[in-house]
Design a protein around this motif. Structure first.
Motif, PDB file in Angstrom:
ATOM      1  N   ALA A 330     -34.092   2.657  22.386  1.00  0.00           N
ATOM      2  CA  ALA A 330     -35.414   3.043  21.864  1.00  0.00           C
ATOM      3  C   ALA A 330     -35.249   3.745  20.520  1.00  0.00           C
ATOM      4  CB  ALA A 330     -36.132   3.940  22.863  1.00  0.00           C
ATOM      5  N   ASP A 331     -34.241   4.614  20.384  1.00  0.00           N
ATOM      6  CA  ASP A 331     -34.018   5.310  19.105  1.00  0.00           C
ATOM      7  C   ASP A 331     -33.688   4.317  17.993  1.00  0.00           C
ATOM      8  OD1 ASP A 331     -34.518   7.697  20.281  1.00  0.00           O
ATOM      9  OD2 ASP A 331     -32.422   8.331  20.463  1.00  0.00           O
ATOM     10  N   ALA A 332     -32.847   3.338  18.321  1.00  0.00           N
ATOM     11  CA  ALA A 332     -32.480   2.326  17.311  1.00  0.00           C
ATOM     12  C   ALA A 332     -33.726   1.544  16.890  1.00  0.00           C
ATOM     13  CB  ALA A 332     -31.426   1.386  17.878  1.00  0.00           C
ATOM     14  N   ALA A 333     -34.561   1.216  17.881  1.00  0.00           N
ATOM     15  CA  ALA A 333     -35.800   0.481  17.570  1.00  0.00           C
ATOM     16  C   ALA A 333     -36.695   1.325  16.670  1.00  0.00           C
ATOM     17  CB  ALA A 333     -36.525   0.117  18.868  1.00  0.00           C
ATOM     18  N   LEU A 334     -36.821   2.607  17.011  1.00  0.00           N
ATOM     19  CA  LEU A 334     -37.690   3.491  16.213  1.00  0.00           C
ATOM     20  C   LEU A 334     -37.157   3.657  14.790  1.00  0.00           C
ATOM     21  CD1 LEU A 334     -38.534   6.092  18.977  1.00  0.00           C
ATOM     22  CD2 LEU A 334     -40.208   4.724  17.688  1.00  0.00           C
ATOM     23  N   ASP A 335     -35.834   3.695  14.668  1.00  0.00           N
ATOM     24  CA  ASP A 335     -35.219   3.798  13.344  1.00  0.00           C
ATOM     25  C   ASP A 335     -35.683   2.628  12.463  1.00  0.00           C
ATOM     26  OD1 ASP A 335     -33.189   4.558  11.351  1.00  0.00           O
ATOM     27  OD2 ASP A 335     -32.232   2.691  11.987  1.00  0.00           O
ATOM     28  N   LEU A 336     -35.713   1.431  13.035  1.00  0.00           N
ATOM     29  CA  LEU A 336     -36.124   0.256  12.247  1.00  0.00           C
ATOM     30  C   LEU A 336     -37.643   0.198  12.059  1.00  0.00           C
ATOM     31  CD1 LEU A 336     -33.793  -2.563  13.640  1.00  0.00           C
ATOM     32  CD2 LEU A 336     -33.786  -1.582  11.349  1.00  0.00           C
ATOM     33  N   LEU A 337     -38.376   0.500  13.123  1.00  0.00           N
ATOM     34  CA  LEU A 337     -39.843   0.406  13.026  1.00  0.00           C
ATOM     35  C   LEU A 337     -40.386   1.447  12.036  1.00  0.00           C
ATOM     36  CD1 LEU A 337     -40.765  -0.170  16.795  1.00  0.00           C
ATOM     37  CD2 LEU A 337     -40.557  -1.880  14.983  1.00  0.00           C
ATOM     38  N   GLY A 338     -39.641   2.549  11.885  1.00  0.00           N
ATOM     39  CA  GLY A 338     -40.088   3.620  10.983  1.00  0.00           C
ATOM     40  C   GLY A 338     -39.723   3.371   9.531  1.00  0.00           C
ATOM     41  N   ASN A 339     -39.039   2.273   9.254  1.00  0.00           N
ATOM     42  CA  ASN A 339     -38.579   2.032   7.890  1.00  0.00           C
ATOM     43  C   ASN A 339     -38.790   0.544   7.556  1.00  0.00           C
ATOM     44  OD1 ASN A 339     -37.105   1.584   5.569  1.00  0.00           O
ATOM     45  ND2 ASN A 339     -35.466   3.001   6.136  1.00  0.00           N
ATOM     46  N   LYS A 340     -39.932   0.268   6.949  1.00  0.00           N
ATOM     47  CA  LYS A 340     -40.327  -1.127   6.686  1.00  0.00           C
ATOM     48  C   LYS A 340     -39.292  -1.890   5.875  1.00  0.00           C
ATOM     49  CE  LYS A 340     -45.230  -1.902   6.944  1.00  0.00           C
ATOM     50  NZ  LYS A 340     -46.452  -1.315   6.502  1.00  0.00           N
ATOM     51  N   GLU A 341     -38.727  -1.210   4.870  1.00  0.00           N
ATOM     52  CA  GLU A 341     -37.734  -1.851   3.996  1.00  0.00           C
ATOM     53  C   GLU A 341     -36.523  -2.289   4.808  1.00  0.00           C
ATOM     54  OE1 GLU A 341     -37.406  -2.403   0.412  1.00  0.00           O
ATOM     55  OE2 GLU A 341     -39.486  -2.585   1.099  1.00  0.00           O
ATOM     56  N   LYS A 342     -36.059  -1.342   5.633  1.00  0.00           N
ATOM     57  CA  LYS A 342     -34.866  -1.607   6.452  1.00  0.00           C
ATOM     58  C   LYS A 342     -35.141  -2.740   7.450  1.00  0.00           C
ATOM     59  CE  LYS A 342     -31.403   1.131   8.897  1.00  0.00           C
ATOM     60  NZ  LYS A 342     -31.059   2.458   9.385  1.00  0.00           N
ATOM     61  N   LEU A 343     -36.328  -2.684   8.053  1.00  0.00           N
ATOM     62  CA  LEU A 343     -36.701  -3.724   9.024  1.00  0.00           C
ATOM     63  C   LEU A 343     -36.669  -5.089   8.341  1.00  0.00           C
ATOM     64  CD1 LEU A 343     -37.774  -4.171  11.952  1.00  0.00           C
ATOM     65  CD2 LEU A 343     -40.074  -3.973  11.019  1.00  0.00           C
ATOM     66  N   ARG A 344     -37.228  -5.143   7.132  1.00  0.00           N
ATOM     67  CA  ARG A 344     -37.266  -6.416   6.406  1.00  0.00           C
ATOM     68  C   ARG A 344     -35.844  -6.856   6.034  1.00  0.00           C
ATOM     69  NH1 ARG A 344     -40.356  -5.312   2.134  1.00  0.00           N
ATOM     70  NH2 ARG A 344     -42.237  -5.262   3.397  1.00  0.00           N
ATOM     71  N   ALA A 345     -35.042  -5.910   5.583  1.00  0.00           N
ATOM     72  CA  ALA A 345     -33.664  -6.249   5.173  1.00  0.00           C
ATOM     73  C   ALA A 345     -32.869  -6.767   6.378  1.00  0.00           C
ATOM     74  CB  ALA A 345     -32.981  -5.024   4.573  1.00  0.00           C
ATOM     75  N   PHE A 346     -33.015  -6.106   7.526  1.00  0.00           N
ATOM     76  CA  PHE A 346     -32.319  -6.561   8.739  1.00  0.00           C
ATOM     77  C   PHE A 346     -32.778  -7.990   9.092  1.00  0.00           C
ATOM     78  CE2 PHE A 346     -30.182  -3.112  11.433  1.00  0.00           C
ATOM     79  CZ  PHE A 346     -29.825  -2.355  10.321  1.00  0.00           C
ATOM     80  N   GLY A 347     -34.082  -8.238   8.973  1.00  0.00           N
ATOM     81  CA  GLY A 347     -34.619  -9.566   9.279  1.00  0.00           C
ATOM     82  C   GLY A 347     -34.007 -10.622   8.367  1.00  0.00           C
ATOM     83  N   ASN A 348     -33.935 -10.308   7.086  1.00  0.00           N
ATOM     84  CA  ASN A 348     -33.354 -11.273   6.135  1.00  0.00           C
ATOM     85  C   ASN A 348     -31.866 -11.479   6.407  1.00  0.00           C
ATOM     86  OD1 ASN A 348     -35.769 -11.703   4.825  1.00  0.00           O
ATOM     87  ND2 ASN A 348     -35.441 -10.044   3.362  1.00  0.00           N
ATOM     88  N   ASN A 349     -31.163 -10.389   6.730  1.00  0.00           N
ATOM     89  CA  ASN A 349     -29.719 -10.511   7.024  1.00  0.00           C
ATOM     90  C   ASN A 349     -29.481 -11.429   8.226  1.00  0.00           C
ATOM     91  OD1 ASN A 349     -29.262  -8.671   5.007  1.00  0.00           O
ATOM     92  ND2 ASN A 349     -28.985  -6.906   6.373  1.00  0.00           N
ATOM     93  N   GLY A 350     -30.324 -11.260   9.252  1.00  0.00           N
ATOM     94  CA  GLY A 350     -30.161 -12.061  10.476  1.00  0.00           C
ATOM     95  C   GLY A 350     -30.374 -13.532  10.180  1.00  0.00           C
ATOM     96  N   ARG A 351     -31.392 -13.810   9.401  1.00  0.00           N
ATOM     97  CA  ARG A 351     -31.670 -15.214   9.072  1.00  0.00           C
ATOM     98  C   ARG A 351     -30.504 -15.807   8.271  1.00  0.00           C
ATOM     99  NH1 ARG A 351     -34.628 -19.418   9.359  1.00  0.00           N
ATOM    100  NH2 ARG A 351     -34.912 -20.759   7.555  1.00  0.00           N
ATOM    101  N   GLN A 352     -29.985 -15.019   7.337  1.00  0.00           N
ATOM    102  CA  GLN A 352     -28.875 -15.519   6.524  1.00  0.00           C
ATOM    103  C   GLN A 352     -27.653 -15.806   7.396  1.00  0.00           C
ATOM    104  OE1 GLN A 352     -29.731 -16.219   3.324  1.00  0.00           O
ATOM    105  NE2 GLN A 352     -27.854 -17.432   3.531  1.00  0.00           N
ATOM    106  N   ALA A 353     -27.397 -14.912   8.361  1.00  0.00           N
ATOM    107  CA  ALA A 353     -26.250 -15.129   9.260  1.00  0.00           C
ATOM    108  C   ALA A 353     -26.463 -16.391  10.087  1.00  0.00           C
ATOM    109  CB  ALA A 353     -26.068 -13.924  10.181  1.00  0.00           C
ATOM    110  N   ALA A 354     -27.707 -16.586  10.547  1.00  0.00           N
ATOM    111  CA  ALA A 354     -28.002 -17.782  11.349  1.00  0.00           C
ATOM    112  C   ALA A 354     -27.724 -19.033  10.511  1.00  0.00           C
ATOM    113  CB  ALA A 354     -29.454 -17.755  11.828  1.00  0.00           C
ATOM    114  N   ILE A 355     -28.129 -19.004   9.259  1.00  0.00           N
ATOM    115  CA  ILE A 355     -27.933 -20.171   8.383  1.00  0.00           C
ATOM    116  C   ILE A 355     -26.446 -20.361   8.064  1.00  0.00           C
ATOM    117  CG2 ILE A 355     -28.357 -21.028   6.022  1.00  0.00           C
ATOM    118  CD1 ILE A 355     -31.149 -19.648   6.240  1.00  0.00           C
TER     119      ILE A 355
END
Ligand code: GMT
Length: 394
Positions: A330-355
């Motif tokens: 829950a803390d890890a989730a809150l860390d990301l949900l509380g930081n839009k930039e970080k959430l977006r960056a993590f999302g982009n990183n995941g997609r890049q890794a998938a590709i």
């Protein structure tokens, strides 16, 4: 130039990961010009529309009253023989050892010839859970030793198999894969506001709700997150732990914030809606659902077990935490949900890794080249059979 092969895919047709991998692999191979014959008790759910080079053969099981347990394994073996004779199969690819690899072995013996090659892909609980049960252990070990080729969906599963079943033979690691074009995170068909009408954060989990998935932990994580920010939890799938999750949600007073969608065939239309994907499993040989989420730009909060560290880069595209530590998740989730930039960056990183690492056009050729390796192994093959194989290859 290599010729096309005739391949049978033996798999479960239901919403489990092994059936998904088998189906997507078969479709991908068919697009590459091979003829692919699915053999199962019903049509795999991801075989959605007509595809050229793809065929489905249904296994009928007699319900003769003498049979307390209708012998599916035998009917499957007999069906493999029929399909092999009619379609000159080169490869029978069994997904999930029990009973598919054993039925494939039996079919090969029934045909009394070595030309047909059996490739078995180990997926997870066929090794880590069910396969270890005394009633299956020897059969699973035998099927691994007698297959012409064996693959595992992660390095973790390969090593576990060798250790738990004392296997000396080579097992090829071939990771699961995703189609990044389809799993693209574009939220065209799903409107997030259907699930989170007040702009709440949306968490998502999808599985077969078996106990290894620790479904109740998703409810505990939701309850903790909701102490800080408004959030909803979208549960996709069904299975034995659904009632336990429903009861727990009531006990924790979050029952109005959990949405049960049931089993869904088009998960790619939903994943992009979620802010975070939760996978708190206690056992996971790979975690295909996590990969599909990453491909859709949805960061994953999961457990540091099994093959998940091969898929999720903790601190880069998600977080890996100890099994059962719902507070840390829950803390890890809150860390990301509380930081839009970080959430977006993590999302982009995941997609890049998938590709970069898990796109189907990188992984499917690994299976193709493995098939050719196996077909060129001269184990007890007659000279005539070998000449025929060499002719196909060249
Ligand atoms: O083992 C299961 O729970 C089901 C199994 C399946 O056959 O659907 O899933 C396993 O295979 C998937 C595809 O290779 C993997 O992504 C899953 O991690 C794996 N599940 C487990 O190891 C629990």
């Amino acid at each position: 130039m290599e010729e096309s092969l005739n391949i049978a895919m033996i798999c479960y047709p239901t919403h489990g990961g092994s059936g998904v991998v088998a189906t997507e692999l078969g479709i991908g191979l068919a697009r590459r010009g091979h003829k692919v014959h699915f053999i199962s008790y019903s049509s795999p759910f991801r075989l959605r529309a007509f595809q050229s080079n793809v065929y489905f053969h249904e296994v009928d099981v007699s319900a003769y009253p003498l049979f307390k347990y209708p012998p599916y394994d035998l009917s499957l073996a007999a069906k493999i023989v029929q399909v092999a004779h009619l379609n000159h199969l080169d490869i029978v690819h069994a997904h999930y050892a029990i009973p598919h690899a054993i039925s494939a072995y039996l079919a090969k013996q029934m045909m009394r010839q070595n030309r047909l090659k059996i490739v078995t892909t180990l997926h997870g609980t066929d090794i880590t859970l069910v396969g270890k049960e005394p009633s299956f252990y020897e059969a699973v070990k035998f099927s691994i030793e007698e297959s012409d080729g064996v693959t595992a969906v992660s390095g973790y599963l390969r090593d576990e198999t060798k250790k738990e079943f004392s296997i000396a033979r080579d097992i090829r690691k071939i990771h699961n894969f995703v189609d990044p074009e389809r799993f693209n995170g574009k939220v065209t068909l799903c409107a997030k506001k259907n699930f989170a009408p007040e702009g709440e954060f949306l968490l998502m989990h999808t599985s077969n709700f078996r106990s290894v998935k620790r479904l109740p932990d998703t409810i505990r994580i939701l309850a903790r997150i909701r102490r800080k920010v408004p959030a909803k939890l979208l549960l996709v799938g069904d299975g034995p732990d659904r009632q336990a999750a429903t009861d727990l949600a009531r006990d924790l007073d979050v029952q109005n914030h959990v949405i049960y969608l049931g089993t869904q065939d088009y998960i790619e239309n939903l994943l992009g809606c979620a802010d975070l994907f939760l996978l708190p499993s206690e056992e996971e040989s790979f975690g295909l659902a996590a990969l599909e989420a990453l491909s859709c730009k949805t960061p994953v909060i999961a457990t540091r077990i099994g093959g998940l560290p091969e898929v999720i880069d903790s601190g880069v595209d998600g977080y890996l935490l100890p099994v059962g530590d719902v507070e840390a998740m829950a803390d890890a989730a809150l860390d990301l949900l509380g930081n839009k930039e970080k959430l977006r960056a993590f999302g982009n990183n995941g997609r890049q890794a998938a590709i970069d690492r898990f796109a189907e056009d990188k992984i499917i050729p690994q299976y193709e080249s493995y098939y050719w390796d196996i077909l060129h192994t001269r184990t007890n093959r007659s000279n005539g059979e070998q000449a025929e194989m060499d002719r196909k290859k060249n």
